[in-house]
Design a protein around this motif. Structure first.
Motif, PDB file in Angstrom:
ATOM      1  N   ASN A  33      -2.560  -4.566  40.037  1.00  0.00           N
ATOM      2  CA  ASN A  33      -3.298  -4.116  38.864  1.00  0.00           C
ATOM      3  C   ASN A  33      -4.786  -4.351  39.123  1.00  0.00           C
ATOM      4  O   ASN A  33      -5.218  -5.490  39.313  1.00  0.00           O
ATOM      5  N   ILE A  34      -5.571  -3.262  39.114  1.00  0.00           N
ATOM      6  CA  ILE A  34      -6.979  -3.335  39.513  1.00  0.00           C
ATOM      7  C   ILE A  34      -7.848  -2.739  38.423  1.00  0.00           C
ATOM      8  O   ILE A  34      -7.653  -1.589  38.018  1.00  0.00           O
ATOM      9  N   VAL A  60      -4.512   1.297  37.856  1.00  0.00           N
ATOM     10  CA  VAL A  60      -5.958   1.186  37.690  1.00  0.00           C
ATOM     11  C   VAL A  60      -6.322   1.151  36.203  1.00  0.00           C
ATOM     12  O   VAL A  60      -5.826   1.956  35.412  1.00  0.00           O
ATOM     13  N   PHE A  61      -7.209   0.229  35.851  1.00  0.00           N
ATOM     14  CA  PHE A  61      -7.735   0.111  34.498  1.00  0.00           C
ATOM     15  C   PHE A  61      -9.243   0.360  34.561  1.00  0.00           C
ATOM     16  O   PHE A  61      -9.974  -0.433  35.173  1.00  0.00           O
ATOM     17  N   ILE A  62      -9.704   1.451  33.970  1.00  0.00           N
ATOM     18  CA  ILE A  62     -11.118   1.782  33.965  1.00  0.00           C
ATOM     19  C   ILE A  62     -11.777   1.149  32.743  1.00  0.00           C
ATOM     20  O   ILE A  62     -11.376   1.411  31.601  1.00  0.00           O
ATOM     21  N   ASN A  98      -0.257   5.606  35.946  1.00  0.00           N
ATOM     22  CA  ASN A  98      -0.863   4.383  36.503  1.00  0.00           C
ATOM     23  C   ASN A  98      -2.361   4.293  36.253  1.00  0.00           C
ATOM     24  O   ASN A  98      -3.046   3.471  36.866  1.00  0.00           O
ATOM     25  N   LEU A  99      -2.886   5.141  35.347  1.00  0.00           N
ATOM     26  CA  LEU A  99      -4.306   5.117  35.013  1.00  0.00           C
ATOM     27  C   LEU A  99      -4.470   4.811  33.531  1.00  0.00           C
ATOM     28  O   LEU A  99      -3.888   5.473  32.676  1.00  0.00           O
ATOM     29  N   HIS A 100      -5.284   3.785  33.246  1.00  0.00           N
ATOM     30  CA  HIS A 100      -5.507   3.374  31.859  1.00  0.00           C
ATOM     31  C   HIS A 100      -7.000   3.134  31.629  1.00  0.00           C
ATOM     32  O   HIS A 100      -7.718   2.701  32.532  1.00  0.00           O
ATOM     33  N   TYR A 101      -7.452   3.423  30.410  1.00  0.00           N
ATOM     34  CA  TYR A 101      -8.840   3.183  30.035  1.00  0.00           C
ATOM     35  C   TYR A 101      -8.898   2.018  29.056  1.00  0.00           C
ATOM     36  O   TYR A 101      -8.141   1.974  28.091  1.00  0.00           O
ATOM     37  N   VAL A 102      -9.822   1.101  29.325  1.00  0.00           N
ATOM     38  CA  VAL A 102      -9.950  -0.113  28.519  1.00  0.00           C
ATOM     39  C   VAL A 102     -11.365  -0.176  27.958  1.00  0.00           C
ATOM     40  O   VAL A 102     -12.345  -0.111  28.708  1.00  0.00           O
ATOM     41  N   LYS A 103     -11.481  -0.299  26.667  1.00  0.00           N
ATOM     42  CA  LYS A 103     -12.784  -0.341  26.017  1.00  0.00           C
ATOM     43  C   LYS A 103     -13.456  -1.687  26.251  1.00  0.00           C
ATOM     44  O   LYS A 103     -12.836  -2.745  26.101  1.00  0.00           O
ATOM     45  N   TRP A 104     -14.747  -1.632  26.623  1.00  0.00           N
ATOM     46  CA  TRP A 104     -15.514  -2.870  26.773  1.00  0.00           C
ATOM     47  C   TRP A 104     -16.985  -2.594  26.476  1.00  0.00           C
ATOM     48  O   TRP A 104     -17.406  -1.443  26.323  1.00  0.00           O
ATOM     49  N   LEU A 105     -17.775  -3.636  26.384  1.00  0.00           N
ATOM     50  CA  LEU A 105     -19.205  -3.564  26.089  1.00  0.00           C
ATOM     51  C   LEU A 105     -19.496  -2.945  24.733  1.00  0.00           C
ATOM     52  O   LEU A 105     -20.575  -2.379  24.506  1.00  0.00           O
ATOM     53  N   SER A 106     -18.550  -3.027  23.810  1.00  0.00           N
ATOM     54  CA  SER A 106     -18.741  -2.588  22.432  1.00  0.00           C
ATOM     55  C   SER A 106     -18.409  -3.761  21.516  1.00  0.00           C
ATOM     56  O   SER A 106     -17.592  -4.618  21.874  1.00  0.00           O
ATOM     57  N   PRO A 107     -19.022  -3.813  20.338  1.00  0.00           N
ATOM     58  CA  PRO A 107     -18.793  -4.954  19.442  1.00  0.00           C
ATOM     59  C   PRO A 107     -17.323  -5.188  19.097  1.00  0.00           C
ATOM     60  O   PRO A 107     -16.909  -6.330  18.902  1.00  0.00           O
ATOM     61  N   ASP A 108     -16.549  -4.097  19.047  1.00  0.00           N
ATOM     62  CA  ASP A 108     -15.151  -4.235  18.660  1.00  0.00           C
ATOM     63  C   ASP A 108     -14.192  -4.242  19.851  1.00  0.00           C
ATOM     64  O   ASP A 108     -12.978  -4.143  19.676  1.00  0.00           O
ATOM     65  N   SER A 109     -14.734  -4.350  21.059  1.00  0.00           N
ATOM     66  CA  SER A 109     -13.857  -4.293  22.228  1.00  0.00           C
ATOM     67  C   SER A 109     -13.314  -5.675  22.581  1.00  0.00           C
ATOM     68  O   SER A 109     -14.024  -6.676  22.498  1.00  0.00           O
ATOM     69  N   THR A 110     -12.052  -5.711  22.988  1.00  0.00           N
ATOM     70  CA  THR A 110     -11.398  -6.953  23.434  1.00  0.00           C
ATOM     71  C   THR A 110     -10.642  -6.664  24.732  1.00  0.00           C
ATOM     72  O   THR A 110      -9.408  -6.671  24.764  1.00  0.00           O
TER      73      THR A 110
END
Length: 303
Positions: free
Chosen positions: A2-3, A27-29, A43-55
């Motif tokens: 998992n990368i 892969v997690f983008i 096998n491709l997933h998007y993960v929210k980050w750098l936003s106030p509501d991201s975890t």
């Protein structure tokens, strides 16, 4: 494995994502906006980050590796004082966020591969640089990369093996430096840039992504890692090879003073250079797909 990839939608990130998925990795983008992203592979997933509501830590509970490629492009505009501040800040801020993410994960990744650049060595016509070279240049690129690497090495405080992937000039079909280098030849005005004696330490995009995976999976690789071919070329020879591959003349020189006038400080990217060898990864047994420049250009320009 998992990368997770920060900067996964750029030139290298897109190619790396496709390659890792083809090799069976998941892969997690990491992205600010997941709403406009479509997961086109199981096998491709998007993960929210750098936003106030991201975890992101909630979605990355079993990450084996993180690759950080985030940062503003250095070759898409004149280096004004303000732009140089953005180039540095974008790299430091993104790397700081990646290290913070690592610190928040209950299960730490085994490795962080953090983008870097051979610009750290400074420029030279006669020196040869390997990962054991201690020299750090004094120009803007060198000091930026040096600061960037120090930020990435903070991941080691969390027990994470950290690889500093020092990219050379990456050759690809549609992105990176090559399309702009080829264009004058297509217009029959290609020729030697500046003195032509400056070194160009290049690498094919297919080797870039394979070398990153190699760095992830080889547990003994740590610290600086030159991502370049074993056969760098002087700029004059590089240009002649482009002309030969696409059947165009190499004849119209571009003087260095004109480039410095046109591009300002950013002209160092083409006027100056450094001879860099990938000693560490070769000693570890990595086999290049493209060591020879003519074969690399044939693959990119004729497929």
């Amino acid at each position: 494995m998992n990368i997770a990839i920060a900067g996964g939608t750029g030139f290298v990130g897109t190619a790396l994502t496709h390659y890792l998925i083809s090799k069976g990795h998941t892969v997690f983008i990491l992205t600010r906006n997941v709403n406009n992203k479509k997961e086109q592979h199981p096998n491709l997933h998007y993960v929210k980050w750098l936003s106030p509501d991201s975890t992101p830590e909630a979605e990355l509970t079993s990450i084996d590796a993180i690759v950080n490629l985030a940062g503003e492009s250095i070759n898409s505009g004149r280096w004004t004082t303000e732009r140089k501040k953005r180039i540095l800040a974008s790299r430091i801020n993104a790397t700081e966020k990646v290290v913070n993410l690592i610190s928040s994960l209950p299960k730490k990744p085994e490795v962080l591969v953090n983008a870097s650049a051979i610009g750290i060595y400074g420029t030279s016509l006669d020196e040869t640089f390997t990962e054991s070279s201690k020299r750090v240049g004094s120009d803007f690129l060198a000091t930026t990369v040096h600061t960037w690497e120090k930020e990435a090495q903070k991941a080691e405080d969390h027990g994470v093996r950290t690889v500093l992937a020092r990219f050379g000039i990456i050759l690809g079909e549609r992105e990176g430096a090559l399309p702009r280098m080829v264009l004058p030849y297509k217009m029959f005005i290609g020729g030697t840039i500046a003195s032509g004696q400056q070194w160009l330490s290049w690498v094919h995009i297919q080797d870039v992504v394979r070398m990153i995976e190699f760095a992830i999976t080889q547990e003994s690789i740590q610290g600086p890692l030159n991502i370049t071919t074993p056969e760098p070329k002087r700029m004059k020879d590089f240009g002649k090879t482009i002309g030969a591959v696409i059947g165009r003349p190499h004849w119209l020189p571009v003087p260095s003073f004109a480039l410095r006038l046109l591009l300002g400080e950013m002209s160092t990217l083409v006027v100056d250079g450094q001879k860099v060898l990938p000693t560490k990864i070769q000693q570890m047994g990595y086999r290049f797909l493209y060591e020879n420049l003519e074969e690399a250009l044939e693959n990119i320009l004729k497929t």
